[in-house]
Design an enzyme around this catalytic site. Structure first.
Site, PDB file in Angstrom:
ATOM      1  N   GLY A  41       0.506  66.972  47.642  1.00  0.00           N
ATOM      2  CA  GLY A  41       0.093  66.077  48.728  1.00  0.00           C
ATOM      3  C   GLY A  41       0.178  64.611  48.339  1.00  0.00           C
ATOM      4  CB  ALA A  71      -3.999  69.540  48.901  1.00  0.00           C
ATOM      5  CD  GLU A 108       3.190  71.085  47.156  1.00  0.00           C
ATOM      6  OE1 GLU A 108       2.642  70.114  47.682  1.00  0.00           O
ATOM      7  OE2 GLU A 108       4.194  70.972  46.416  1.00  0.00           O
TER       8      GLU A 108
HETATM    9  N1  T1G Z   1      -7.176  69.961  43.100  1.00  0.00           N
HETATM   10  C1  T1G Z   1      -8.379  70.161  42.507  1.00  0.00           C
HETATM   11  N2  T1G Z   1      -8.639  69.974  41.178  1.00  0.00           N
HETATM   12  C2  T1G Z   1      -7.625  69.544  40.438  1.00  0.00           C
HETATM   13  C3  T1G Z   1      -6.325  69.313  40.972  1.00  0.00           C
HETATM   14  C4  T1G Z   1      -6.123  69.528  42.371  1.00  0.00           C
HETATM   15  N3  T1G Z   1      -4.947  69.312  42.972  1.00  0.00           N
HETATM   16  N4  T1G Z   1      -5.523  68.913  39.969  1.00  0.00           N
HETATM   17  C5  T1G Z   1      -6.291  68.885  38.857  1.00  0.00           C
HETATM   18  N5  T1G Z   1      -7.534  69.265  39.123  1.00  0.00           N
HETATM   19  C6  T1G Z   1      -8.666  69.322  38.180  1.00  0.00           C
HETATM   20  C7  T1G Z   1      -8.474  70.351  37.066  1.00  0.00           C
HETATM   21  O1  T1G Z   1      -8.915  71.626  37.463  1.00  0.00           O
HETATM   22  C8  T1G Z   1      -9.345  69.773  35.956  1.00  0.00           C
HETATM   23  O2  T1G Z   1     -10.667  70.088  36.251  1.00  0.00           O
HETATM   24  C9  T1G Z   1      -9.172  68.264  36.146  1.00  0.00           C
HETATM   25  O3  T1G Z   1      -8.700  68.094  37.502  1.00  0.00           O
HETATM   26  C10 T1G Z   1      -8.148  67.673  35.219  1.00  0.00           C
HETATM   27  O4  T1G Z   1      -6.944  68.414  35.352  1.00  0.00           O
HETATM   28  C11 T1G Z   1      -0.608  69.766  51.050  1.00  0.00           C
HETATM   29  C12 T1G Z   1      -1.137  71.933  49.504  1.00  0.00           C
HETATM   30  C13 T1G Z   1      -2.559  65.981  38.060  1.00  0.00           C
HETATM   31  C14 T1G Z   1      -0.906  66.335  36.268  1.00  0.00           C
HETATM   32  O5  T1G Z   1      -0.279  71.344  41.766  1.00  0.00           O
HETATM   33  O6  T1G Z   1      -0.736  69.183  37.611  1.00  0.00           O
HETATM   34  O7  T1G Z   1      -0.888  69.362  47.306  1.00  0.00           O
HETATM   35  O8  T1G Z   1     -11.169  71.443  34.269  1.00  0.00           O
HETATM   36  O9  T1G Z   1      -6.709  69.071  32.939  1.00  0.00           O
HETATM   37  O10 T1G Z   1      -3.781  67.168  32.134  1.00  0.00           O
HETATM   38  O11 T1G Z   1       1.444  70.089  50.109  1.00  0.00           O
HETATM   39  O12 T1G Z   1      -3.974  68.310  36.873  1.00  0.00           O
HETATM   40  O13 T1G Z   1     -11.784  69.048  34.329  1.00  0.00           O
HETATM   41  O14 T1G Z   1     -12.954  70.694  35.818  1.00  0.00           O
HETATM   42  O15 T1G Z   1      -4.760  69.298  34.549  1.00  0.00           O
HETATM   43  O16 T1G Z   1      -4.531  64.958  33.162  1.00  0.00           O
HETATM   44  C15 T1G Z   1      -0.381  70.319  44.286  1.00  0.00           C
HETATM   45  C16 T1G Z   1      -2.071  70.001  39.933  1.00  0.00           C
HETATM   46  C17 T1G Z   1      -1.606  70.831  44.947  1.00  0.00           C
HETATM   47  C18 T1G Z   1      -1.024  69.354  40.701  1.00  0.00           C
HETATM   48  C19 T1G Z   1      -3.315  65.907  35.674  1.00  0.00           C
HETATM   49  N6  T1G Z   1      -0.741  69.615  43.085  1.00  0.00           N
HETATM   50  N7  T1G Z   1      -2.620  69.177  38.871  1.00  0.00           N
HETATM   51  O17 T1G Z   1      -3.154  66.583  34.457  1.00  0.00           O
HETATM   52  O18 T1G Z   1      -5.596  67.016  33.869  1.00  0.00           O
HETATM   53  S1  T1G Z   1      -1.183  71.700  46.412  1.00  0.00           S
HETATM   54  C20 T1G Z   1      -0.657  70.197  41.886  1.00  0.00           C
HETATM   55  C21 T1G Z   1      -1.895  68.860  37.774  1.00  0.00           C
HETATM   56  C22 T1G Z   1      -0.777  70.491  47.556  1.00  0.00           C
HETATM   57  C23 T1G Z   1       0.131  69.859  49.764  1.00  0.00           C
HETATM   58  C24 T1G Z   1      -0.259  70.987  48.878  1.00  0.00           C
HETATM   59  C25 T1G Z   1      -2.609  68.094  36.704  1.00  0.00           C
HETATM   60  C26 T1G Z   1      -2.337  66.563  36.718  1.00  0.00           C
HETATM   61  P1  T1G Z   1     -11.701  70.340  35.091  1.00  0.00           P
HETATM   62  P2  T1G Z   1      -5.960  68.558  34.099  1.00  0.00           P
HETATM   63  P3  T1G Z   1      -4.261  66.374  33.298  1.00  0.00           P
END
Ligand code: T1G
Length: 657
Positions: free
Chosen positions: A107, A68, A130
């Site tokens: 998500g 998400a 999460e």
């Molecule tokens: N939402 C918004 N921005 C995100 C994002 C996300 N989920 N994930 C990454 N970004 C932005 C980050 O801030 C950065 O921005 C850019 O993307 C690159 O990220 C309903 C509620 C996917 C493995 O916890 O683990 O789903 O600094 O440097 O090393 O149940 O990003 O460039 O402006 O980390 O290639 C659950 C979080 C959400 C995964 C990629 N998901 N992301 O790694 O890039 S909660 C997560 C990561 C959810 C549902 C619930 C990693 C990545 P900027 P990066 P990367």
């Protein structure tokens, strides 16, 4: 990708009667509003066309769906809501298959779970992280995953938030197949094979019940590591509920819990930490600087710190040349590094081939001349100025003109070390934390004369090690030790005023620190800090408040765990409150005429956090630290500050969230 546009970020095309839907929402295809609406429109389109016998959903770029959109969490949720979109996919009358091309997290993993089949590329990964954001999966993960992979596997995956590689995901039944070639084509084949059959809807699968003992066994480790955080316990509760609640009731309970936790202070803190970590690499003034190429790294001193640094560099693919003062020292150093790699093989974190390949890139010499071709040389010798300055002077003669010299000093002034060389502009600080092959944090110290390209290269090097590099200026103890000193000072003040060391530690451990200050000091040893205090005695401000209890302990030979007693006693290595220390503290108060008073746990925590935040503000105003969030990341990743509290600056409310 496709010629059909369902929203700004979702497009599609029909191939062989299958609607192939692509999510293209850089940087990580997060399920923002436009993606949710686009998926809904794609379903409408597929439903309306008899010619379409199913859909395939995939991500554009290297990520499937990163979850998400975390940036939306500070705003009220907007329809269409993710759980509803996923329920539509699951209930869809035509087969829906996820073609997972990369990371499917949160998500993103839940989207795959809502589909009737899952095909993955070898590089794909699956996770429900999460809990690392202080929340629980909110789009069906806690109810669909246990039905697909079993309660225990689901509890472990959701409780830890760890990502599984495609192979392991296949092993636990999370996905149907892995394909190196033609991922989308393979997914279309799976759609075709399902078209006339009974669709396998995860939510409709029966949950294989497990005993409380089995799930509690999985939960015990997770809860121990949670250190009081709410989300892991809630995640376990929801997975367990899948055994008793009908699917839709489970979904509703999950959603209520998700929305409640999303508003929590813990979730706000962990979101802050998430974005703070992504900001560390953005250093003002380095935007246009290209780092030099680093291939060969020298490490002078292969003791505890040096061997850890060497292993980090080997793990990151660098050629490593260690240097010791003698052949015997070099042999020991090589053995220490090989020993760390052997341990990694024994614990299954590394395979023997990987160890051998790393050792193939390692040499440990007994002569500095071995470093003549090194691109970067890191010293990890004893923290003494004369030793370090002398070493840098000699390195100046040996290494290439464009080689970078980095000091791993914790407390010495790197500017004076740099000044001992002919080229101070190529000197930078790289302050690792012990054990350096494990601890993520590296303070990258920008010295007074450090060239921009040198700083950029040091930062890039630390990132390639997979570290969390925090750039800071020069001050005694840099960011971490200076803030930690403020913590120690305030804790000792409270002991002098009436609290006992174990009461302070209990309060900080209840707050979430893995170990209280006085226990940490005993573990590190009290003699080094004592030596530093004695060195500073002549220059100490006579008007500044100074607590002498620690000096009394050292004078009594109490140097901590290694001497069996310090702030605590350690019979059979068990930390024990020692009445001798209480007596020593009482005597010191009496000597100073201090009438002791009692402290509540809250007051202790508040005083410590206030002192840490005040020191943090000083570091910001002195320009030593550039962001309050950097200070928080240093304390979280180097000093055990609980991440779900956000750090001293966040808790003090001095930061933008
Ligand atoms: N939402 C918004 N921005 C995100 C994002 C996300 N989920 N994930 C990454 N970004 C932005 C980050 O801030 C950065 O921005 C850019 O993307 C690159 O990220 C309903 C509620 C996917 C493995 O916890 O683990 O789903 O600094 O440097 O090393 O149940 O990003 O460039 O402006 O980390 O290639 C659950 C979080 C959400 C995964 C990629 N998901 N992301 O790694 O890039 S909660 C997560 C990561 C959810 C549902 C619930 C990693 C990545 P900027 P990066 P990367």
């Amino acid at each position: 990708m496709g010629d059909l546009r369902f929203s700004e970020t979702v497009s599609g095309k029909i191939a062989d009667r299958v609607l192939v839907v692509s999510i293209d929402n850089p940087p990580v295809n997060a399920t923002s509003l436009s993606v949710r609406a686009g998926l809904g429109a794609a379903l409408d389109h597929a439903a309306a066309l008899d010619a379409v016998r199913g859909i395939v959903i995939t991500g554009a770029g290297k990520t499937f769906v990163g979850g998400a959109d975390i940036k939306e969490f500070d705003k009220p949720p907007e329809a269409p809501f993710l759980p509803d979109v996923y329920l539509r996919i699951e209930q869809f009358s035509k087969p829906a298959v996820a073609a997972v091309n990369g990371a499917a997290l949160g998500g993103g993993c839940e989207l795959a779970l809502a589909c009737h089949g899952r095909v993955a590329a070898p590089a794909a990964s699956f996770g429900l992280p999460e809990v690392k954001l202080g929340i629980v999966p909110g789009a069906g993960g806690t109810q669909r995953l246990p039905r697909l992979v079993g309660i225990a596997a689901a509890a472990e995956m959701i409780g830890t938030g760890r990502a599984l590689k495609a192979g392991e995901a296949l092993g636990i039944g999370l996905i149907d197949r892995i394909t190196g070639e033609g991922l989308v084509a393979e997914a279309c084949v799976l759609v075709a094979s399902m078209a006339d059959g009974e669709l396998r809807r995860s939510g409709a699968l029966a949950v294989k019940p497990v005993s409380d003992a089995e799930i509690d066994a999985v939960g015990a480790k997770i809860l121990a590591r949670a250190r009081g955080q709410a989300a892991p316990a809630e995640a376990l509760r929801l997975v367990k509920a899948a055994m008793t609640l009908p699917f839709n009731d489970g979904l509703a309970e999950e959603r209520r819990t998700f929305l409640r936790l999303r508003e929590s202070q813990e979730a706000a803190a962990l979101r802050y930490v998430f974005f703070a970590e992504r900001a560390v690499g953005k250093v003002e003034g380095l935007e246009k600087t290209t780092p030099r190429n680093t291939r060969c790294v020298g490490v002078v001193g292969t003791g505890l710190m040096g061997s850890g640094i060497a292993v980090s560099a080997l793990n990151a693919g660098f050629q490593v040349i260690g240097v010791e003062q003698s052949e015997e020292g070099a042999t020991k150093g090589y053995g220490r590094i090989a020993g760390i790699l052997d341990k990694a093989v024994q614990s299954g974190r590394l395979d023997p081939a990987g160890r051998d390949e790393r050792l193939g890139r390692l040499t440990v010499a007994s002569d500095l001349s071995a470093l003549r071709d090194a691109d970067l040389v890191i010293e990890a010798v004893f923290d003494d100025f004369d030793i370090k300055a002398g070493l840098f002077r000699r390195l100046d003669e040996v290494v290439r003109a464009d080689a970078i010299l980095a000091t791993n000093t914790s407390y010495l002034d790197p500017d004076t070390i740099a000044a001992a060389t002919r080229h101070p502009e190529r000197v930078v600080g790289l302050h690792f934390f012990s054990p350096a092959n494990i601890m993520r944090l590296v303070e990258v110290v920008n010295c007074a004369r450090t060239e921009t390209e040198v700083l950029a290269t040091a930062l890039a090097f630390a990132k390639r090690l997979g570290k969390l590099p925090i750039v800071c200026g020069v001050t005694e103890g840099f960011v971490g030790n200076r803030v930690f000193s403020a913590y120690r000072r305030e804790a000792e003040f409270m002991v002098e005023e009436g609290a006992l060391p174990h009461e302070v530690d209990q309060a900080m451990e209840a707050f979430g620190f893995p170990m209280g200050l006085f226990a940490v000091c005993d573990m590190a040893g009290l003699e080094i800090a004592w030596a530093r205090r004695k060195r500073q005695a002549s220059t100490r401000d006579p008007n500044a408040r100074y607590v002498e209890i620690a000096d009394r302990l050292c004078e009594a030979g109490r140097f901590g765990q290694k001497s069996g007693r310090g702030w605590y006693a350690y019979p059979e290595a068990r930390r024990t409150v020692d009445p001798d220390v209480t007596a020593l503290v009482v005597a010191e108060r009496r000597r100073k005429g201090i009438k002791p008073r009692s402290f509540t746990g809250n007051e202790i925590v508040t005083r410590v956090l206030t002192a840490m935040a005040a020191e943090g503000r000083a570091l910001l105003s002195e320009g030593i630290a550039t962001r309050a969030s950097d200070i928080d990341l240093v304390m979280i990743n180097g000093y055990g500050f609980p991440a779900h509290r956000g750090g001293p600056m966040f808790t003090a409310g001095g930061v933008d969230t």
